[in-house]
Write a protein that holds these residues in place. Structure first.
Motif, PDB file in Angstrom:
ATOM      1  N   GLN A 225       0.824  -1.209   0.000  1.00 15.68           N
ATOM      2  CA  GLN A 225       0.000   0.000   0.000  1.00 15.68           C
ATOM      3  C   GLN A 225       0.858   1.259   0.000  1.00 15.68           C
ATOM      4  O   GLN A 225       0.523   2.250  -0.647  1.00 15.68           O
ATOM      5  N   ARG A 226       1.973   1.218   0.746  1.00 16.78           N
ATOM      6  CA  ARG A 226       2.876   2.379   0.804  1.00 16.78           C
ATOM      7  C   ARG A 226       3.439   2.709  -0.582  1.00 16.78           C
ATOM      8  O   ARG A 226       3.599   3.868  -0.939  1.00 16.78           O
ATOM      9  N   GLY A 227       3.712   1.680  -1.368  1.00 15.74           N
ATOM     10  CA  GLY A 227       4.241   1.929  -2.697  1.00 15.74           C
ATOM     11  C   GLY A 227       3.180   2.302  -3.706  1.00 15.74           C
ATOM     12  O   GLY A 227       3.443   3.077  -4.632  1.00 15.74           O
ATOM     13  N   LEU A 228       1.964   1.776  -3.544  1.00 16.51           N
ATOM     14  CA  LEU A 228       0.924   1.989  -4.548  1.00 16.51           C
ATOM     15  C   LEU A 228       0.182   3.308  -4.395  1.00 16.51           C
ATOM     16  O   LEU A 228      -0.190   3.920  -5.406  1.00 16.51           O
ATOM     17  N   LEU A 229      -0.043   3.771  -3.157  1.00 19.16           N
ATOM     18  CA  LEU A 229      -0.856   4.977  -2.967  1.00 19.16           C
ATOM     19  C   LEU A 229      -0.300   6.184  -3.723  1.00 19.16           C
ATOM     20  O   LEU A 229      -1.052   6.846  -4.455  1.00 19.16           O
ATOM     21  N   PRO A 230       1.003   6.531  -3.631  1.00 18.64           N
ATOM     22  CA  PRO A 230       1.502   7.653  -4.434  1.00 18.64           C
ATOM     23  C   PRO A 230       1.370   7.406  -5.936  1.00 18.64           C
ATOM     24  O   PRO A 230       1.205   8.349  -6.710  1.00 18.64           O
ATOM     25  N   GLY A 231       1.434   6.134  -6.357  1.00 20.91           N
ATOM     26  CA  GLY A 231       1.249   5.833  -7.770  1.00 20.91           C
ATOM     27  C   GLY A 231      -0.163   6.126  -8.231  1.00 20.91           C
ATOM     28  O   GLY A 231      -0.378   6.676  -9.320  1.00 20.91           O
ATOM     29  N   LEU A 232      -1.160   5.774  -7.416  1.00 20.04           N
ATOM     30  CA  LEU A 232      -2.543   6.056  -7.767  1.00 20.04           C
ATOM     31  C   LEU A 232      -2.821   7.553  -7.821  1.00 20.04           C
ATOM     32  O   LEU A 232      -3.572   8.027  -8.677  1.00 20.04           O
ATOM     33  N   ALA A 251      -2.234  -8.392 -14.587  1.00 24.65           N
ATOM     34  CA  ALA A 251      -3.667  -8.185 -14.357  1.00 24.65           C
ATOM     35  C   ALA A 251      -4.244  -7.056 -15.197  1.00 24.65           C
ATOM     36  O   ALA A 251      -5.456  -6.820 -15.146  1.00 24.65           O
ATOM     37  N   GLY A 252      -3.415  -6.355 -15.966  1.00 24.09           N
ATOM     38  CA  GLY A 252      -3.923  -5.270 -16.804  1.00 24.09           C
ATOM     39  C   GLY A 252      -4.310  -4.030 -16.031  1.00 24.09           C
ATOM     40  O   GLY A 252      -5.202  -3.276 -16.443  1.00 24.09           O
ATOM     41  N   LEU A 253      -3.622  -3.772 -14.915  1.00 24.89           N
ATOM     42  CA  LEU A 253      -3.944  -2.623 -14.067  1.00 24.89           C
ATOM     43  C   LEU A 253      -2.852  -1.555 -14.066  1.00 24.89           C
ATOM     44  O   LEU A 253      -2.920  -0.607 -13.280  1.00 24.89           O
ATOM     45  N   THR A 254      -1.868  -1.682 -14.950  1.00 29.10           N
ATOM     46  CA  THR A 254      -0.750  -0.747 -14.939  1.00 29.10           C
ATOM     47  C   THR A 254      -1.202   0.693 -15.134  1.00 29.10           C
ATOM     48  O   THR A 254      -0.592   1.621 -14.606  1.00 29.10           O
ATOM     49  N   HIS A 255      -2.264   0.902 -15.906  1.00 26.92           N
ATOM     50  CA  HIS A 255      -2.732   2.265 -16.178  1.00 26.92           C
ATOM     51  C   HIS A 255      -3.119   3.018 -14.910  1.00 26.92           C
ATOM     52  O   HIS A 255      -3.129   4.253 -14.890  1.00 26.92           O
ATOM     53  N   LEU A 256      -3.425   2.297 -13.832  1.00 31.60           N
ATOM     54  CA  LEU A 256      -3.817   2.969 -12.596  1.00 31.60           C
ATOM     55  C   LEU A 256      -2.663   3.755 -11.979  1.00 31.60           C
ATOM     56  O   LEU A 256      -2.895   4.701 -11.226  1.00 31.60           O
ATOM     57  N   THR A 257      -1.422   3.366 -12.276  1.00 30.83           N
ATOM     58  CA  THR A 257      -0.263   4.031 -11.669  1.00 30.83           C
ATOM     59  C   THR A 257       0.376   5.041 -12.610  1.00 30.83           C
ATOM     60  O   THR A 257       1.456   5.541 -12.322  1.00 30.83           O
ATOM     61  N   ALA A 258      -0.261   5.338 -13.731  1.00 26.47           N
ATOM     62  CA  ALA A 258       0.243   6.354 -14.655  1.00 26.47           C
ATOM     63  C   ALA A 258      -0.675   7.566 -14.571  1.00 26.47           C
ATOM     64  O   ALA A 258      -1.899   7.436 -14.534  1.00 26.47           O
ATOM     65  N   VAL A 259      -0.077   8.759 -14.538  1.00 26.89           N
ATOM     66  CA  VAL A 259      -0.878   9.974 -14.514  1.00 26.89           C
ATOM     67  C   VAL A 259      -1.688  10.032 -15.801  1.00 26.89           C
ATOM     68  O   VAL A 259      -1.136   9.997 -16.901  1.00 26.89           O
ATOM     69  N   SER A 260      -2.997  10.092 -15.678  1.00 24.59           N
ATOM     70  CA  SER A 260      -3.848  10.038 -16.864  1.00 24.59           C
ATOM     71  C   SER A 260      -5.049  10.954 -16.674  1.00 24.59           C
ATOM     72  O   SER A 260      -5.256  11.542 -15.606  1.00 24.59           O
TER      73      SER A 260
END
Length: 783
Positions: A225-232, A251-260
């Motif tokens: 969670q510590r690594g993912l929250l700033p990514g989201l 899982a096809g979720l990489t787009h969640l961690t890219a600024v979009s």
């Protein structure tokens, strides 16, 4: 709702800007790869063809469309050519081709990022930081030059990782040429830490402080969670574990961690919701939305990717607000044309392509699906929740397959399951970020609440990635992407036909659509791969080693795991390996062990063996942590160990001692002498000349059929070893365009003089040795 409103909402999409925007895209893509002078003949041909075509078109509207498309193509060619010429011609480019040493002053233009490439020191791997910058002054060969050209900085020193965009630095290093198609004039390999000059702008400092505040607020969360929250929230994946990144890709979720644009839509939508609740109405709502957008751009950094996301976010918001694909598609076409003319290099950006396709799916496909499903009985929120990720995933699939070389079969359900948690996690993360500069405990509380939703996203990614059929391999070439696009369109048309025939019977319709989807995707796996009598596979994992020894059926022994979990996982799935009795890590350099989570993912692994030398210590600790998480014991391979699994047998023949010369970890590589149904193989890890000569002195090495060339074919080879083993086949595991010059021309010449057939993963892709000793053959997957 009036009849006029219904008619307007069901009007077909306005496709008039599709062809012009595609023409601009094609023109800029071609020209940025070739330069200004090259595009003159195509421009003349386009103009001539347009004139002839417009005369043949009878209607004025058709002639006007031909003229506009031709004008857009010419404009794209010219603008792209001029931008390419600006970075391809000049003194900096000439000095780069000459690889001169220089001192320079540059301005950082984007956040430094850590590369997966590893620069190996004598005792431990050093990270490589890639920094986009603008070169302003260069001193080389007694001359001082002023300019404003983009360059790429490659640095080892960790001090580079903390720089902010806008920071001016003084540096020294060696210039090198840029690759074709890169929007930079040269590559500068930096020596030592940066020497800071001044400070970044107020906006960049504010963004840096906010991002640091979010990291501080989330420090007490569990690792994932510590690594993912700033990514989201802001696309900061610097603390995201490698294994979690691999799970997100599968899982096809990489787009969640890219600024979009999705991030922007979530934040802006929340601000508007709060604004309406407190009484903001009328003309002040657009003002409030604009303020929210500007604030998000500051938070996520005002750099090209964020500006692009903001533009696409505006289009997405317009689609969601109006529900009119007609207007929204015109806005998307306009945004594409404007962005490409402002920055032609976007035409070569996978991120830009994914943004456009996802937004296109959102505005063109999702509204119609949502309305149709709502008319057939689904609640409107559920229909929209299903339509949006499905449309975006299908639209982006051809580009995603070029990045990953696989088609995710769990991407749609994974996105559906994760989608409800993303908006609250993002909003709470943004609030925690803002609170971090005012009151730390409040920020930590908000981050803790966000972590509850992030936990669910992590669970979805991990569970979906471990499904045995989570993804199937697919060609990552342009023809492979086009084939997938054709199959998806055909599948969509067939599904629509079946749904029409089965109208009123939703269960049967859903089952039919699922069968169509599986039938379209599953046969795409490469027929006849691997060959039934394969002995050894050298996986294409980039600059590193990952070897697979067949033990019969779905069992195999893995020797080294490469630098990338996704790459080795994909290779093993392509080989249909489900059980790994032993993983042997020849030594602990990152390009041999960082891919271990990919081997452990979803497979029955018996043990992980490490060698005699325990350095680098941090890599050994990571190996133990990954193995413990998978419930796999870590043991030690020892000299003289003999193991047999069916027709596969091997003996550990080195190291008998530590060689204190050259690279100690390299020379302590575990070396295996293997017999696979009569085919003899020598797997040499990264042993260097000192270790090779010491190995020869033991007297256990003999002539073999197959040699895995040590240290990626570097020039550091002992000629005596090659004379002794006299291989029929030599295999080189090496990354494309690596920074080390591997494999060395001298090594390749020596192998060919010895009569060996040489295969290398940078040119041949994954390579398989198959057959018997009397009929040995090489089979390459190709690139």
């Amino acid at each position: 709702m009036s009849h006029r409103d219904v008619t307007q909402r069901q009007a077909p999409a306005d496709l008039r800007l599709v062809a012009p925007s595609a023409a601009v895209w094609a023109g800029t893509f071609v020209a940025t790869g070739r330069g200004a002078w090259w595009v003159v003949p195509p421009v003349l041909l386009v103009v001539a063809a347009a004139v002839l075509a417009s005369r043949r078109v009878r209607s004025r509207r058709g002639a006007a469309l031909v003229a506009v498309v031709a004008l857009c193509l010419v404009g794209g060619l010219l603008v792209g050519g001029l931008h390419r010429e600006a970075v391809a011609v000049g003194e900096v480019q000439q000095l780069g081709r000459q690889r001169v040493t220089a001192t320079a002053t540059a301005v950082v233009t984007a956040d430094p990022r850590r590369s997966r490439t590893v620069l190996r020191g004598p005792q431990r791997p050093d990270p490589l930081f890639v920094v986009a910058a603008r070169l302003e002054r260069l001193t080389a060969r007694g001359r001082s030059l002023r300019m404003r050209v983009p360059v790429l900085l490659l640095a080892r020193d960790r001090a580079w990782s903390g720089l902010l965009p806008g920071q001016r630095v003084r540096l020294s290093g060696r210039l090198g040429p840029a690759r074709a198609g890169q929007p930079v004039a040269a590559v500068l390999s930096v020596r030592g830490p940066p020497s800071l000059r001044g400070r970044p702008s107020v906006v960049q400092r504010a963004a840096g402080e906010l991002r640091s505040g979010l990291r501080r607020a989330s420090n007490d969360l569990p690792t994932a969670q510590r690594g993912l929250l700033p990514g989201l929230v802001v696309g900061d994946t610097s603390r995201m574990p490698d294994e979690l990144e691999g799970d997100f890709r599968t899982a096809g979720l990489t787009h969640l961690t890219a600024v979009s644009g999705a991030n922007l839509a979530i934040v802006t939508g929340f601000v508007l919701l709060v604004g309406r609740h407190v009484g903001v109405r009328g003309r002040w709502l657009p003002v409030l939305a604009a303020v929210a957008m500007v604030g998000f751009v500051v938070l996520a950094r005002p750099q090209p990717s964020v500006i692009r996301a903001a533009a696409m976010g505006l289009v997405g918001l317009a689609a969601l607000a109006s529900g009119l694909p007609r207007r929204s598609l015109s806005a998307l076409g306009t945004a594409v044309v404007v962005l490409l003319l402002l920055d032609p290099w976007l035409s070569r950006s996978y991120g830009f392509a994914l943004s456009v396709l996802a937004t296109g799916g959102l505005v063109l496909i999702a509204p119609g699906w949502a309305r149709r499903w709502h008319r057939r009985g689904l609640p409107r929120p559920l229909a929209q929740a299903l339509a949006v990720p499905l449309a975006a995933q299908l639209a982006c699939a051809p580009v995603i397959v070029m990045l990953s070389g696989e088609v995710s079969l769990v991407a749609v359900p994974a996105n559906l399951l994760a989608a409800p948690a993303v908006p609250p996690a993002t909003v709470l993360g943004v609030l925690a970020t803002l609170a971090s500069v005012v009151h730390g405990p409040t920020a930590e509380g908000l981050a803790w609440l966000a972590g509850l939703f992030v936990w669910w996203v992590v669970v979805v990614a991990q569970r979906c990635a471990t499904v045995s059929w989570a993804a199937v391999d697919w060609s990552d070439s342009v023809p492979g992407a086009l084939l997938l696009a054709v199959l998806l369109v055909a599948g969509g048309l067939l599904a629509r036909l079946l749904a029409g025939r089965l109208d009123g019977r939703p269960v049967l319709a859903a089952a039919a659509v699922g069968v169509v989807g599986i039938a379209l995707v599953v046969p795409a796996t490469t027929p006849g791969w691997p060959p039934p009598d394969w002995r050894l596979a050298v996986c294409d994992v980039g600059q590193g080693d990952a070897l697979v020894l067949s033990a019969g059926g779905d069992r195999a022994v893995v020797v080294d795991a490469g630098p990338d979990p996704r790459a080795v996982d994909s290779c093993l799935r392509g080989l249909a390996v489900r059980s790994v009795p032993v993983v042997v890590l020849s030594h602990l350099h990152a390009d041999h062990v960082e891919g271990l989570p990919g081997v452990l993912r979803g497979r029955d692994v018996g043990e992980v063996q490490v060698g005699l030398h325990d350095e680098p210590a941090e890599e050994l600790e990571r190996v133990r942590r990954w193995a413990a998480a998978a419930g796999v014991p870590v043991t030690r391979a020892r000299l003289g160990d003999r193991v047999r699994l069916g027709q596969l047998a091997w003996t550990v023949v080195w190291p008998s001692r530590v060689v204190h010369a050259g690279s100690v970890p390299n020379n302590a590589s575990t070396v295996l002498l293997v017999d696979s149904a009569g085919v003899s193989l020598l797997l040499t890890g990264d042993i260097e000349p000192e270790g090779q000569r010491a190995l020869l002195s033991t007297g256990v090495v003999r002539a073999v059929d197959v040699l895995k060339v040590a240290h990626h074919g570097s020039a550091d080879q002992a000629s005596e070893l090659l004379s002794r083993v006299r291989p029929r086949v030599a295999l080189v595991s090496v990354g494309v365009d690596n920074d080390y010059g591997h494999p060395a021309p001298s090594t390749l010449r020596a192998l060919r003089r010895a009569g060996a057939l040489v295969a290398r993963t940078d040119q041949d892709g994954t390579v398989v040795v198959a057959g018997s000793r009397q009929a040995l053959r090489l089979v390459g997957a190709g690139r």
